[in-house]
Design a protein around this motif. Structure first.
Motif, PDB file in Angstrom:
ATOM      1  N   LEU A 135       0.832  -1.208   0.000  1.00 22.11           N
ATOM      2  CA  LEU A 135       0.000   0.000   0.000  1.00 22.11           C
ATOM      3  C   LEU A 135       0.871   1.263   0.000  1.00 22.11           C
ATOM      4  CD1 LEU A 135      -3.122   0.357   0.135  1.00 22.11           C
ATOM      5  CD2 LEU A 135      -2.845   0.815   2.571  1.00 22.11           C
ATOM      6  N   ALA A 136       1.941   1.239   0.784  1.00 22.40           N
ATOM      7  CA  ALA A 136       2.846   2.387   0.848  1.00 22.40           C
ATOM      8  C   ALA A 136       3.565   2.590  -0.482  1.00 22.40           C
ATOM      9  CB  ALA A 136       3.862   2.179   1.966  1.00 22.40           C
ATOM     10  N   ALA A 137       3.962   1.476  -1.123  1.00 23.41           N
ATOM     11  CA  ALA A 137       4.636   1.586  -2.417  1.00 23.41           C
ATOM     12  C   ALA A 137       3.698   2.158  -3.477  1.00 23.41           C
ATOM     13  CB  ALA A 137       5.156   0.218  -2.845  1.00 23.41           C
ATOM     14  N   ARG A 138       2.437   1.782  -3.413  1.00 19.53           N
ATOM     15  CA  ARG A 138       1.475   2.354  -4.366  1.00 19.53           C
ATOM     16  C   ARG A 138       1.219   3.824  -4.047  1.00 19.53           C
ATOM     17  NH1 ARG A 138      -2.159   1.291  -8.187  1.00 19.53           N
ATOM     18  NH2 ARG A 138      -4.165   2.378  -8.193  1.00 19.53           N
ATOM     19  N   GLY A 139       1.177   4.165  -2.768  1.00 20.35           N
ATOM     20  CA  GLY A 139       0.912   5.546  -2.371  1.00 20.35           C
ATOM     21  C   GLY A 139       1.992   6.502  -2.828  1.00 20.35           C
ATOM     22  N   VAL A 140       3.250   6.063  -2.757  1.00 18.23           N
ATOM     23  CA  VAL A 140       4.336   6.959  -3.154  1.00 18.23           C
ATOM     24  C   VAL A 140       4.355   7.170  -4.667  1.00 18.23           C
ATOM     25  CG1 VAL A 140       6.203   5.281  -3.548  1.00 18.23           C
ATOM     26  CG2 VAL A 140       6.735   7.517  -2.538  1.00 18.23           C
ATOM     27  N   HIS A 141       3.732   6.254  -5.389  1.00 20.94           N
ATOM     28  CA  HIS A 141       3.653   6.400  -6.850  1.00 20.94           C
ATOM     29  C   HIS A 141       2.853   7.651  -7.232  1.00 20.94           C
ATOM     30  CE1 HIS A 141       3.270   4.059 -10.921  1.00 20.94           C
ATOM     31  NE2 HIS A 141       3.667   5.299 -11.093  1.00 20.94           N
ATOM     32  N   TYR A 142       1.900   8.039  -6.400  1.00 16.33           N
ATOM     33  CA  TYR A 142       1.110   9.248  -6.669  1.00 16.33           C
ATOM     34  C   TYR A 142       1.978  10.498  -6.579  1.00 16.33           C
ATOM     35  CZ  TYR A 142      -3.222   6.517  -6.383  1.00 16.33           C
ATOM     36  OH  TYR A 142      -4.229   5.613  -6.607  1.00 16.33           O
ATOM     37  N   PHE A 143       3.060  10.415  -5.802  1.00 17.29           N
ATOM     38  CA  PHE A 143       3.945  11.567  -5.638  1.00 17.29           C
ATOM     39  C   PHE A 143       5.080  11.582  -6.669  1.00 17.29           C
ATOM     40  CE2 PHE A 143       2.262  10.651  -1.363  1.00 17.29           C
ATOM     41  CZ  PHE A 143       1.665  11.870  -1.079  1.00 17.29           C
ATOM     42  N   HIS A 144       5.231  10.495  -7.391  1.00 13.89           N
ATOM     43  CA  HIS A 144       6.360  10.385  -8.315  1.00 13.89           C
ATOM     44  C   HIS A 144       6.237  11.372  -9.471  1.00 13.89           C
ATOM     45  CE1 HIS A 144       8.471   8.587 -11.886  1.00 13.89           C
ATOM     46  NE2 HIS A 144       9.437   8.529 -10.975  1.00 13.89           N
ATOM     47  N   ARG A 145       7.344  12.030  -9.777  1.00 11.14           N
ATOM     48  CA  ARG A 145       7.408  12.942 -10.916  1.00 11.14           C
ATOM     49  C   ARG A 145       8.585  12.527 -11.784  1.00 11.14           C
ATOM     50  NH1 ARG A 145       3.242  13.354  -9.423  1.00 11.14           N
ATOM     51  NH2 ARG A 145       2.039  15.161  -8.691  1.00 11.14           N
ATOM     52  N   PRO A 146       8.331  12.126 -13.034  1.00 13.86           N
ATOM     53  CA  PRO A 146       9.429  11.700 -13.915  1.00 13.86           C
ATOM     54  C   PRO A 146      10.373  12.843 -14.223  1.00 13.86           C
ATOM     55  CG  PRO A 146       7.382  11.960 -15.149  1.00 13.86           C
ATOM     56  CD  PRO A 146       7.021  12.114 -13.705  1.00 13.86           C
ATOM     57  N   GLY A 168      12.327   7.823 -11.264  1.00 18.84           N
ATOM     58  CA  GLY A 168      12.601   6.417 -11.503  1.00 18.84           C
ATOM     59  C   GLY A 168      13.399   6.176 -12.772  1.00 18.84           C
ATOM     60  N   PRO A 169      14.421   5.304 -12.714  1.00 15.63           N
ATOM     61  CA  PRO A 169      15.217   5.015 -13.919  1.00 15.63           C
ATOM     62  C   PRO A 169      14.587   3.956 -14.822  1.00 15.63           C
ATOM     63  CG  PRO A 169      16.135   3.850 -12.051  1.00 15.63           C
ATOM     64  CD  PRO A 169      14.968   4.631 -11.526  1.00 15.63           C
ATOM     65  N   ASN A 170      13.556   3.270 -14.332  1.00 16.82           N
ATOM     66  CA  ASN A 170      12.929   2.215 -15.126  1.00 16.82           C
ATOM     67  C   ASN A 170      12.199   2.814 -16.331  1.00 16.82           C
ATOM     68  OD1 ASN A 170      12.118  -0.350 -15.884  1.00 16.82           O
ATOM     69  ND2 ASN A 170      11.444  -0.897 -13.826  1.00 16.82           N
ATOM     70  N   TYR A 171      12.014   2.011 -17.350  1.00 16.34           N
ATOM     71  CA  TYR A 171      11.467   2.513 -18.616  1.00 16.34           C
ATOM     72  C   TYR A 171      10.052   3.066 -18.462  1.00 16.34           C
ATOM     73  CZ  TYR A 171      15.430  -0.201 -20.259  1.00 16.34           C
ATOM     74  OH  TYR A 171      16.703  -0.691 -20.439  1.00 16.34           O
ATOM     75  N   HIS A 172       9.240   2.406 -17.642  1.00 18.44           N
ATOM     76  CA  HIS A 172       7.858   2.865 -17.491  1.00 18.44           C
ATOM     77  C   HIS A 172       7.744   4.071 -16.544  1.00 18.44           C
ATOM     78  CE1 HIS A 172       8.341  -0.013 -14.102  1.00 18.44           C
ATOM     79  NE2 HIS A 172       7.605   0.880 -13.449  1.00 18.44           N
ATOM     80  N   CYS A 173       8.863   4.457 -15.908  1.00 20.41           N
ATOM     81  CA  CYS A 173       8.846   5.610 -15.010  1.00 20.41           C
ATOM     82  C   CYS A 173       9.397   6.885 -15.672  1.00 20.41           C
ATOM     83  CB  CYS A 173       9.659   5.319 -13.748  1.00 20.41           C
ATOM     84  SG  CYS A 173       9.030   3.950 -12.751  1.00 20.41           S
ATOM     85  N   ARG A 174       9.810   6.774 -16.901  1.00 20.68           N
ATOM     86  CA  ARG A 174      10.411   7.916 -17.573  1.00 20.68           C
ATOM     87  C   ARG A 174       9.345   8.807 -18.219  1.00 20.68           C
ATOM     88  NH1 ARG A 174      15.472   4.651 -20.494  1.00 20.68           N
ATOM     89  NH2 ARG A 174      16.336   3.805 -18.540  1.00 20.68           N
ATOM     90  N   GLY A 199       6.953  10.532 -20.586  1.00 19.55           N
ATOM     91  CA  GLY A 199       6.295  10.045 -21.791  1.00 19.55           C
ATOM     92  C   GLY A 199       5.570   8.732 -21.587  1.00 19.55           C
ATOM     93  N   SER A 200       5.903   7.975 -20.529  1.00 17.06           N
ATOM     94  CA  SER A 200       5.215   6.716 -20.263  1.00 17.06           C
ATOM     95  C   SER A 200       3.902   6.982 -19.530  1.00 17.06           C
ATOM     96  CB  SER A 200       6.104   5.800 -19.423  1.00 17.06           C
ATOM     97  OG  SER A 200       5.389   4.654 -19.002  1.00 17.06           O
ATOM     98  N   LYS A 201       2.875   6.216 -19.870  1.00 16.43           N
ATOM     99  CA  LYS A 201       1.568   6.393 -19.219  1.00 16.43           C
ATOM    100  C   LYS A 201       1.565   5.905 -17.771  1.00 16.43           C
ATOM    101  CE  LYS A 201      -0.302   1.992 -20.923  1.00 16.43           C
ATOM    102  NZ  LYS A 201      -1.435   1.359 -21.642  1.00 16.43           N
ATOM    103  N   PHE A 202       2.604   5.128 -17.402  1.00 17.01           N
ATOM    104  CA  PHE A 202       2.692   4.623 -16.029  1.00 17.01           C
ATOM    105  C   PHE A 202       3.556   5.510 -15.141  1.00 17.01           C
ATOM    106  CE2 PHE A 202       2.143   0.743 -18.658  1.00 17.01           C
ATOM    107  CZ  PHE A 202       0.908   0.346 -18.175  1.00 17.01           C
ATOM    108  N   ALA A 203       4.169   6.546 -15.712  1.00 19.82           N
ATOM    109  CA  ALA A 203       5.092   7.373 -14.933  1.00 19.82           C
ATOM    110  C   ALA A 203       4.373   8.116 -13.814  1.00 19.82           C
ATOM    111  CB  ALA A 203       5.815   8.353 -15.844  1.00 19.82           C
ATOM    112  N   ARG A 204       3.129   8.511 -14.061  1.00 21.38           N
ATOM    113  CA  ARG A 204       2.333   9.195 -13.035  1.00 21.38           C
ATOM    114  C   ARG A 204       1.001   8.477 -12.868  1.00 21.38           C
ATOM    115  NH1 ARG A 204       3.128  15.694 -13.666  1.00 21.38           N
ATOM    116  NH2 ARG A 204       5.227  15.698 -14.547  1.00 21.38           N
ATOM    117  N   LEU A 205       0.548   8.408 -11.642  1.00 18.60           N
ATOM    118  CA  LEU A 205      -0.779   7.844 -11.394  1.00 18.60           C
ATOM    119  C   LEU A 205      -1.798   8.967 -11.344  1.00 18.60           C
ATOM    120  CD1 LEU A 205      -0.301   5.059  -8.673  1.00 18.60           C
ATOM    121  CD2 LEU A 205      -0.679   4.784 -11.120  1.00 18.60           C
TER     122      LEU A 205
END
Length: 310
Positions: A46-57, A137-143, A145-151
């Motif tokens: 749950l915490a890992a998913r929550g921090v994804h909302y704060f992620h900015r590529p 994030g350095p992963n491809y889906h976190c860069r 332009g990726s639709k998964f980079a931000r929730l």
């Protein structure tokens, strides 16, 4: 031949039934620890998913590992996950081997109580760390332009509380330190202590080192995420392992079902005293009496011969 196979199958079935009864009894006494550990796994997800909302590529940070290790590419990103899955599944199968193998050293329930304690402590530190600072994030889906980079902003609370496998595979922001390394190091260190095959132990450590390099080469984590995991997880296990009671060793074909506490030991000693069993069983060796002196067997001194000078 069919009679032999049937007899061995019958022995195996009896072994499974006997082990199941033993483990159920242990689970009845330790279910709170197992349940607490599993709940903490959900909280970590749950915490890992929550921090994804704060992620900015953003631009990938400068990294020594990225400079030294060639990039595997998106089409070969599965290699590191394959190595991790092999370590993960192999350890799970090993923890259940007492149900099928005659020679065993551990109890399944007790070993998982210990493993979950290590995991919870490491994951608690991990949550604090990745919420303190969010790295791009350095992963491809976190860069970018990726639709998964931000929730996108959640529509309801259930969208936040529902942890799905897809979210774990495409998570961003939970970088320091690597969760894959937490599981791998906890599993390998546990087998290193309670496993019996030296060759398997050596292969397990080699597999973890290879996985560390593959994680960096796949650009799933920065090098710092892997390095911090190596010393943090090992230190956490070292500290917690000293506080936990030692597991009973079944390799001698017996021993108590649960590790003895100090109270149990004192009760045993009192019981021995009440029954007249003073001291160690070694003190009850046959003794021989010579000229008023009691001597242990094997150390009989011929006093009369010495006195006579012969």
């Amino acid at each position: 031949m069919s009679f032999y196979i049937g007899r061995e199958a019958s022995k195996l079935w009896k072994r499974i039934c006997a082990e199941t009864v033993t483990e159920i009894n242990l689970l009845a006494e330790n279910w709170k620890y197992i349940l607490g550990g599993l709940i903490c796994q959900y909280i970590h997800g749950l915490a890992a998913r929550g921090v994804h909302y704060f992620h900015r590529p953003g631009p990938t940070l400068q990294d020594l590992g990225f400079f030294l290790l060639p990039e595997l590419g998106l089409d070969k990103a599965y290699i590191s996950e394959t190595v991790f899955s092999f370590i993960f599944l192999s350890f799970i199968l090993w923890t259940f081997h007492p149900f099928f193998v005659k020679s065993k050293k551990i109890y399944t329930v007790l070993i998982w109580c210990r493993v979950l304690a290590f995991l919870v402590a490491c994951q608690f530190l991990r949550i604090i760390t990745f919420y303190s600072t969010q790295l791009p994030g350095p992963n491809y889906h976190c860069r970018e332009g990726s639709k998964f980079a931000r929730l996108p902003r959640p529509d309801n609370i259930m969208e936040v509380l529902l942890v799905v496998p897809r979210g774990m595979l495409y998570g961003c922001g939970d970088l320091i330190f690597s969760s894959h390394m937490i599981f791998s190091l906890v599993f390998v260190r546990t087998y290193n202590k309670y496993g019996t095959k030296s060759f398997v132990k050596q292969c397990a450590w080699v597999a973890v080192v290879i996985q560390s390099l593959l994680i960096i080469a796949s650009r799933k984590h920065y090098t710092v995420d892997v390095v911090v995991a190596w010393y943090t997880v090992n230190l956490v296990i070292f500290c917690i392992d000293k506080k936990l009671p030692e597991l009973p060793d079944r390799s001698n074909g017996g021993g108590p079902l649960l590790p003895l506490t100090k109270d149990n030991k004192s009760k045993e000693e009192n019981l021995k005293l009440m029954n007249g069993n003073y001291g160690d069983s070694a003190d009850w060796r046959p003794r021989t009496q010579i000229n008023g002196k009691v001597m242990e067997d094997g150390n009989v001194v011929h006093v009369e011969a010495v006195i006579n000078g012969s």
